[in-house]
Design a protein around this motif. Structure first.
Motif, PDB file in Angstrom:
ATOM      1  N   SER A 183      -1.440   3.776  -5.520  1.00 36.98           N
ATOM      2  CA  SER A 183      -1.403   2.638  -5.019  1.00 36.98           C
ATOM      3  C   SER A 183      -2.664   1.646  -6.063  1.00 36.98           C
ATOM      4  O   SER A 183      -3.583   2.944  -6.974  1.00 36.98           O
ATOM      5  CB  SER A 183      -1.787   3.370  -3.828  1.00 36.98           C
ATOM      6  N   LEU A 211       4.905   5.932   1.502  1.00 34.10           N
ATOM      7  CA  LEU A 211       4.929   6.697   2.589  1.00 34.10           C
ATOM      8  C   LEU A 211       6.208   6.329   4.143  1.00 34.10           C
ATOM      9  O   LEU A 211       6.816   6.640   4.461  1.00 34.10           O
ATOM     10  CB  LEU A 211       3.367   6.984   3.206  1.00 34.10           C
ATOM     11  N   ASN A 215      -6.115  15.081  -1.045  1.00 32.58           N
ATOM     12  CA  ASN A 215      -6.915  14.030  -0.294  1.00 32.58           C
ATOM     13  C   ASN A 215      -6.932  15.385   1.113  1.00 32.58           C
ATOM     14  O   ASN A 215      -5.849  15.092   1.587  1.00 32.58           O
ATOM     15  CB  ASN A 215      -7.188  13.100  -0.334  1.00 32.58           C
ATOM     16  N   GLY A 252       0.896  -1.374   0.181  1.00 30.26           N
ATOM     17  CA  GLY A 252      -0.124   0.079   0.200  1.00 30.26           C
ATOM     18  C   GLY A 252       1.207   1.216   0.020  1.00 30.26           C
ATOM     19  O   GLY A 252       1.799   1.174   0.057  1.00 30.26           O
TER      20      GLY A 252
HETATM   21  N1  PMP Z   1      -2.418   8.461   1.069  1.00 28.33           N
HETATM   22  C1  PMP Z   1      -3.734   9.311   0.678  1.00 28.33           C
HETATM   23  C2  PMP Z   1      -4.155  10.446  -0.101  1.00 28.33           C
HETATM   24  C3  PMP Z   1      -5.081   8.269   0.806  1.00 28.33           C
HETATM   25  O1  PMP Z   1      -6.037   8.848   0.867  1.00 28.33           O
HETATM   26  C4  PMP Z   1      -4.696   7.103   0.455  1.00 28.33           C
HETATM   27  C5  PMP Z   1      -5.825   6.161   1.095  1.00 28.33           C
HETATM   28  N2  PMP Z   1      -5.971   4.952   1.129  1.00 28.33           N
HETATM   29  C6  PMP Z   1      -3.478   5.986   1.358  1.00 28.33           C
HETATM   30  C7  PMP Z   1      -2.794   7.834   1.019  1.00 28.33           C
HETATM   31  C8  PMP Z   1      -2.788   5.342   1.183  1.00 28.33           C
HETATM   32  O2  PMP Z   1      -2.847   4.543   0.373  1.00 28.33           O
HETATM   33  P1  PMP Z   1      -3.603   2.577   0.353  1.00 28.33           P
HETATM   34  O3  PMP Z   1      -4.784   2.159   1.030  1.00 28.33           O
HETATM   35  O4  PMP Z   1      -2.301   2.356  -0.652  1.00 28.33           O
HETATM   36  O5  PMP Z   1      -2.079   2.756   1.590  1.00 28.33           O
END
Ligand code: PMP
Ligand code: GLN
Length: 388
Positions: free
Chosen positions: A229, A100, A170, A95
């Motif tokens: 992602s 990050l 977001n 993910g």
């Molecule tokens: N960054 C942002 C801005 C998100 O909205 C999200 C939401 N899931 C993520 C990272 C995490 O992504 P992942 O589910 O692939 O870990």
């Protein structure tokens, strides 16, 4: 007993989990946490299912399945015109969340400054702090969420290790324009800083806006880390397959973190993500246009009820100001109130700030990546509630 690490143990549960639990408790229509009703492309899910049954379900290579890394590189060329060496410049993670963490732990030395833009996604600050980074927060101001250039410039100095930001963004649904990215790039070049860019909503932009990766700007190829992602691009948020693209030397310390965090990611899901990244342009275009229609459906409904609906240029989300409805509490109060009394859940935007008590308290975020019937049910319930 000795206490646990205070940076993490002092935190509450994430707003997404809290609001989804409340939604379940009250059986409300959950437009809080961002996850689609859509199941995602069948060929992507079928590829993962077939691989699970017939493929090699043992540790894949630490950097990720070659097929997925090649697909990430080809996808970067197709959509951003980037030439990426899949063998040395792509890392697969569990993910974007892990990506990050890997980037921040891999790059930050205690005492390094990290520039962040509020409102921000909830995992950023705790990890920056746990890595010993010193956050320098710059705020976008509603309703336009324009980049405050003077403040941003003032947040950078020679101790700045990196800027971490998110576009499409977001929760405020901003899509950074080329000039804004150029301004950030100039600051990175001037202060020898990296740009870690969370681009998970890269394919979800509206009204002919296109996502631009800051990696494509002059001088930024060697100092940008780009994060994607599969969860967002293929509507499978539970999969947790992310991918990091960066110059080989920059990717190395990030991969070092990954090798001791998760080491690998389920191979069948990587296989499915590779099939997804190779889908034709029509798939990506319809992902965005379907989402745009859903945005319009929900935004129009909310506006008819009396919400002051802010522009949404990308992502799964639309932000609304509820003051015109005559509600006098905070955004937290509002979200709890409508969950219990109207049967609809949203998330408070103040949760996306370092200090929610000092953030704007009258914005809530609704998620529209839902079936039309779900969106209509939410609007109908809110309408009924506020009409009384
Ligand atoms: N960054 C942002 C801005 C998100 O909205 C999200 C939401 N899931 C993520 C990272 C995490 O992504 P992942 O589910 O692939 O870990
Ligand atoms: N990214 C999703 C959102 O913003 C939620 C992810 C999560 O629950 N951690 O709603």
């Amino acid at each position: 007993m000795k206490s646990a690490n205070v940076t993490l143990s002092s935190l509450g549960t994430t707003v997404f989990e809290v609001m989804s639990a409340l939604a379940r408790e009250h059986q409300s229509v959950n437009l809080g946490q961002g996850f689609p009703d859509d199941k995602g492309p069948e060929e992507v899910r079928r590829a993962a299912a077939d691989y699970l049954l017939n493929g090699h379900n043992q540790y894949p290579p630490m950097m990720g399945l070659p097929e997925l890394r090649q697909a990430v590189a080809d996808h970067a060329r197709r959509f951003q015109g980037l030439a990426v060496d899949w063998q040395t410049e792509v890392l697969v993670t569990s993910g974007a969340t892990e990506a990050l963490g890997d980037c921040l732990f891999g790059l930050i030395e205690p005492g390094d400054e990290v520039v962040l833009i509020e409102p921000l996604y909830d995992s950023y600050l705790p990890i920056v702090r746990r890595a010993g980074g010193i956050p320098r927060l710059v705020r976008l101001q509603p309703p336009t969420w324009q980049l405050p250039r003077a403040e941003l410039a003032a947040a950078f100095n020679d101790r700045t290790k990196l800027i971490l930001f998110n576009t499409p963004m977001n929760p405020c649904s901003k899509v950074f324009a080329r000039e804004e990215l150029g301004f950030i790039a100039d600051l990175c070049l001037k202060h020898d800083a990296y740009a870690v860019c969370d681009e998970v909503y890269e394919h979800i932009t509206f009204d002919d806006r296109r996502h631009i990766s800051i990696m494509t700007l002059p001088g930024m190829r060697e100092r940008t880390v780009r994060i994607g992602s599969a969860g967002k691009s293929f509507s499978v948020t539970g999969w947790k397959v992310g991918y990091v693209t960066a110059a080989a030397g920059l990717l190395k310390p990030i991969a070092k973190t990954h090798q001791f965090m998760t080491f690998t990611t389920p191979p069948n899901l990587q296989w499915g993500a590779a099939v997804g990244l190779r889908l034709e342009d029509a798939y990506f275009n319809s992902l965005a246009s379907d989402m745009q229609r859903k945005r319009d459906r929900l935004a129009d409904g909310l506006a008819r009820i009396g919400f002051d609906v802010l522009a949404s240029h990308g992502t799964y989300f639309v932000t609304s100001d509820f003051r015109q409805l005559g509600f006098n509490g905070t955004d937290d109060d509002f979200c709890r109130h409508v969950t219990v009394a109207a049967g609809v859940t949203a998330v408070p935007v103040s949760a996306f700030y370092d200090q929610p008590e000092r953030a704007p308290r009258h914005f809530i975020r609704f998620c529209f990546c839902k079936d039309n019937s779900t969106l209509d049910a939410a609007v109908e319930r809110l309408d009924k509630h506020f009409r009384r």
